[in-house]
Scaffold this active site. Structure first.
Site, PDB file in Angstrom:
ATOM      1  N   HIS C  72       0.826  -1.218   0.000  1.00 40.08           N
ATOM      2  CA  HIS C  72       0.000   0.000   0.000  1.00 40.08           C
ATOM      3  C   HIS C  72       0.856   1.262   0.000  1.00 40.08           C
ATOM      4  CE1 HIS C  72      -3.056  -2.861   0.968  1.00 40.08           C
ATOM      5  NE2 HIS C  72      -2.558  -3.115   2.153  1.00 40.08           N
ATOM      6  N   HIS C 234      -6.767  -4.564  -1.296  1.00 38.08           N
ATOM      7  CA  HIS C 234      -6.035  -5.830  -1.254  1.00 38.08           C
ATOM      8  C   HIS C 234      -6.328  -6.684  -2.476  1.00 38.08           C
ATOM      9  CE1 HIS C 234      -6.217  -4.570   2.971  1.00 38.08           C
ATOM     10  NE2 HIS C 234      -5.025  -5.090   3.037  1.00 38.08           N
TER      11      HIS C 234
END
Ligand SMILES: Nc1ncnc2c1ncn2[C@@H]1O[C@H](COP(=O)(O)OP(=O)(O)O)[C@@H](O)[C@H]1O
Ligand SMILES: Nc1ncnc2c1ncn2[C@@H]1O[C@H](COP(=O)(O)OP(=O)(O)O)[C@@H](O)[C@H]1O
Ligand SMILES: [Mg+2]
Ligand SMILES: [Mg+2]
Ligand SMILES: [Mg+2]
Ligand SMILES: [Mg+2]
Lengths: 214, 346, 346, 214
Positions: C72, C234
């Site tokens: 991320h 995700h």
């Protein structure tokens, strides 16, 4: 049979050129994808659309003003390498033609030669560099020879168009030495030069416009 | 609404592009609109595509202008602000802006001390900025120009268009911007710019092609197991294509030609730049590889940048830039900068 | 060298991935190595994957710790520094870090005033941070926790895992970090964090799937003419799939559910976030669309962020976050921050 | 025929489980790609590799220490949702088994039940939430019943493994209400739960280890 070119023939040329690059836009872009940055079709289309829009708002009465308007509009709407080069071509043609309402074949030959010189002055291209020069130079040469032989202007223009097309095709095997394609080195060989392709269209439409005026 | 739907249909035809855009021909203006809304500290002209500082610098200081085709964001518009550019001129995607616009920007930011044009070495950029400089000097504005040509992937020869301008442009804009902010005169700013251009080199690679919105499909086909080495920032194919390799191997292929060309080691500013679609986790990994190789070769990395600074639309890949840096350059580097793309000390 | 070649071969097998990596299992550590080399102002532990400030904050101030799976970036490691986090704990890609590491980070940065854990609402993160907090309190460290759950794509219900934590995490880390830097006590920092969580909402979409290095292929197949609406960070498929649409339409699909959930208008901090592979030119274009819609709905955008702040590896797409902001939050927002990912006033 | 489980059988179980999740890694990841984040195969493989490495360095002599070592290693090497859940399973099993060198079938049943309770305490899953609970609960129930009926331990374990597999398969049509898959809402239906799949492997390898010890 016509022996001179007036502004309405030039306007017809401009509008045919606009139509043809618009129609062949994807092809020009495809050529530019192979050895450039995939924008030559968009560039020429955008520029010629701007030119036609500009002239639609009122076309100048003299050849020099007309061609300079075309040149200035290309310079200020295209960008990239082709903008200054095509722009200079028309600017110099206009300057060479002068404030007249028509030119004969010798006058057109001189204007085209001036345009070619302008392109060389800007871009420093030489024969075989794989640029639009390689389509324009043989076309201008052919036109000069035809005019010297007093061949009718429509036939002279036809011959110039054929020479431009041959010049375009001759760029295929060349290794580029100018413009974006030169970054590719040997990999630029085996592809037509996009600028040479649009230049061949310019002479093709010139021949068509003059034939149409005949 | 109906118009919007027609456009969608166009996008959906054979030109399916995975892009957050409306009509391809509106990308530039609509993106600039976003820049304008996001950055009140910038003045964005949606007609001329010129971005300037909302608060111009003081009278008597050299102004710095750059520009070029769009698709390289944050370059150049994202580098307008204190300590960097005074104006950026955004051309269409991958197409240099026209001379009139460059000239308008030049005139708008001139503070009586002359204007530096930072031009990347592409025929289009060089010709359009050249004409712009002619126009500006006709109006009595003194213009100096530096043409950046740092890409070692390209042979620099008298018989070619020379090397491309790529990553070094970012470092140069920062350093020269700081010098101009200090109040140096145009000659000295131009000299600095040329020195920086002489002391920096870059090399890039691509894992994927980019897609020009107006073209609607990838500029080149790159098989799943291949990469391009020696690419520029316009989706041009690179110098050669080869099988995918580990990051360590790619790093070597980028660093070696730079060092071979740049010669001597010593302190340096290094940028590991992403081409637009490569995530930070990979860029940092590559930076680790590159930094290790450079240090081994005796380059002492005094400052660095890791991130997307000069991109090629949605291309995946990266480039490395190495600039030899003495104390003066490091001081200019550390000077405050306040732009959307680069900010510190302010 | 031979080892490197074997790994290449592995990468080249049926798991061709267009990534700048070496062996998939080394991605995290090698990327952290790059972070360490690029940022001497951070201390990066290559064994525990904990990133802390090289210069810790003063004794007596609340410390702020976050963490979660990697992939991320810049979140969370890129937000360690003055005015934001004291430590970030990086798990494997998309896998929450383990309790012992979170606890080690907590212990390392505690300055005697307690530690705030910022946890994104995923079962893995919640459970591991919960165990870490138990371990820390066994050592006498006071831990407060905020669980961020801002994703309106997910139904929030007593009978589900609730909403995911996504974009708001970035804004929250900045604001709470500033409050901690001011010297507020743990209870007040926790309260602030919870208030921010209550006042912010996000919604995201994807044009492409991402590829987890260890998996070697895209997490989901998304046809060329389709997009996913309501994705997380995700690579999970979204809530629904639909035909590609123009940016204006996508903006509406992101903004409407946020406003429906958030209720009243007023001043706000807005983030237009890229998922990792979407270039800035598109993100700014989307920001223009989103900002126009928000202003039309009466939201006054007081501050904004446009860029890649919380990503999903190499996913193309974006998310929108809207946080209602009063004067206190704006003051905290404007406070100096000095991290790799967010920097101003310092 | 064996009636008790000693540490060597447990070690055999652990090593079989490690082998099986490693072998089925891609499948577990595929299941997690469909409704999760594509890491369950990597998570379980990493965790069990760490466990085996830890135990290779010297296995504790008592069952509680052995199982607690497994649990602690999973907690500190897996992360994600499965780390704390599988870790708690083994920790609680160890606590329930106590400092003994072997357990009989009732002892194993109690330990498994304690493990299940630990998972519920941590994750709050209920039957039908589409989690690893849905494979484990029927397995533990089946084992309890078999033990109550005094069925030989190997057969009881076999029955538990079958129940776990059936529980795993029964997750297919469910809409997830816990974990990552719950974010998908209705779209989570039609896929096996990855955690239930690894849990079925855990019971399958337990049955195999006990059969091997017989
Ligand atoms: N120095 C030059 N002299 C003449 N023509 C050139 C030169 N450089 C480039 N060209 C021509 O310009 C063409 C490319 O035009 P275009 O794609 O519109 O601009 P750009 O290269 O900036 O993207 C080339 O195909 C070539 O014919
Ligand atoms: N609250 C819960 N209770 C029990 N099991 C759960 C819970 N949440 C998730 N799980 C299990 O965890 C599995 C996912 O594990 P894994 O993929 O390793 O972790 P993550 O979801 O963090 O990526 C799911 O398939 C599910 O069986
Ligand atoms: Mg081009
Ligand atoms: Mg171009
Ligand atoms: Mg995970
Ligand atoms: Mg998972």
């Amino acid at each position: 049979m016509t022996t001179t070119i007036d502004t309405s023939t030039l306007l017809d040329w401009i509008s045919r050129f606009r139509d043809a690059v618009t129609e062949k836009r994807e092809w020009l872009t495809e050529l530019d994808s192979a050895i450039g940055d995939a924008d030559h079709g968009a560039n020429m289309t955008r520029g010629m659309a701007a030119v036609v829009e500009k002239l639609d708002g009122g076309a100048p009465a003299t050849i020099d003003e007309l061609l300079k308007t075309v040149g200035m509009t290309l310079v200020s709407s295209v960008g990239g390498a082709s903008g200054p080069l095509y722009g200079t071509l028309f600017l110099r043609m206009g300057m060479a033609a002068g404030a007249v309402e028509q030119v004969d074949s010798a006058g057109l030959a001189a204007a085209l030669r001036a345009g070619l010189d302008g392109i060389v002055a800007r871009g420093k291209a030489e024969a075989g560099d794989k640029t639009l020069f390689d389509a324009m130079a043989p076309a201008v040469d052919a036109f000069d020879v035809a005019v010297a032989r007093e061949i009718p202007i429509a036939d002279a223009a036809r011959g110039a168009a054929d020479a431009a097309a041959a010049g375009r095709d001759a760029t295929l095997p060349l290794v580029a030495r100018k413009g974006r394609a030169s970054y590719l080195g040997e990999r630029s060989a085996g592809h037509l030069d996009p600028g040479a392709a649009s230049m061949a269209i310019l002479f093709e439409t010139l021949a068509a416009a003059i034939a149409g005026a005949s | 609404m109906i118009f919007a739907r027609i456009r969608t249909a166009e996008i959906k035809g054979d030109r399916t592009m995975k892009k957050l855009i409306n009509a391809p021909e509106d990308v530039l203006v609509e993106s600039l609109r976003g820049v304008a809304l996001a950055h009140p500290e910038l003045a964005v002209d949606l007609t001329t595509h010129v971005i300037t500082r909302a608060t111009p610098k003081e009278q008597g200081k050299v102004a710095v202008v750059s520009g070029g085709g769009s698709g390289h964001e944050p370059l150049h518009g994202g580098f307008v602000g204190l300590g960097m550019l005074d104006a950026a001129v955004a051309g269409e995607v991958f197409t240099s802006p026209t001379p009139d616009r460059v000239q308008a920007a030049t005139k708008a930011v001139d503070r009586g001390a002359g204007v530096l044009h930072i031009v990347k070495n592409y025929t289009g950029d060089v010709l359009n900025f050249e004409m712009a400089a002619e126009l500006a000097s006709m109006e009595g504005i003194e213009v100096g120009t530096v043409v950046v040509d740092d890409d070692v992937a390209v042979q620099d020869s008298l018989y070619t268009a020379g090397r491309r301008g790529v990553g070094l442009t970012v470092l140069l804009e920062k350093l020269v911007g700081a010098a101009a902010e200090e109040g140096r005169d145009l000659a000295s700013v131009v000299e600095l710019a040329k020195r920086i251009n002489g002391d920096g080199r870059s090399m890039g690679m691509a894992l994927t092609s980019c897609t020009v919105p107006a073209a609607g499909k990838p500029t080149f086909d790159l098989p799943d197991d291949q990469m391009e080495i020696g690419i520029g920032i316009h989706g041009e194919p690179g110098r050669h294509r080869e099988p995918l390799a580990p990051a360590s191997d790619i790093a070597r292929q980028l660093v070696e030609p730079i060092l071979a060309d740049l010669g001597s080691a010593g302190p340096a500013i290094v940028m590991l730049n992403g081409m637009g679609a490569t995530p930070l986790i990979e860029l940092y990994l590559m930076y680790g590889e590159v930094a290790a190789l450079l240090e081994k070769a005796g380059v002492r990395i005094a400052r660095n940048l890791v991130g997307n600074y000069i991109t090629s639309l949605d291309m995946a890949g990266c480039s490395v830039t190495v600039l030899k840096a003495d104390d003066e350059l490091l001081r200019l580097w550390d000077a405050p900068v306040n732009t959307p793309g680069l900010r510190w000390g302010a």
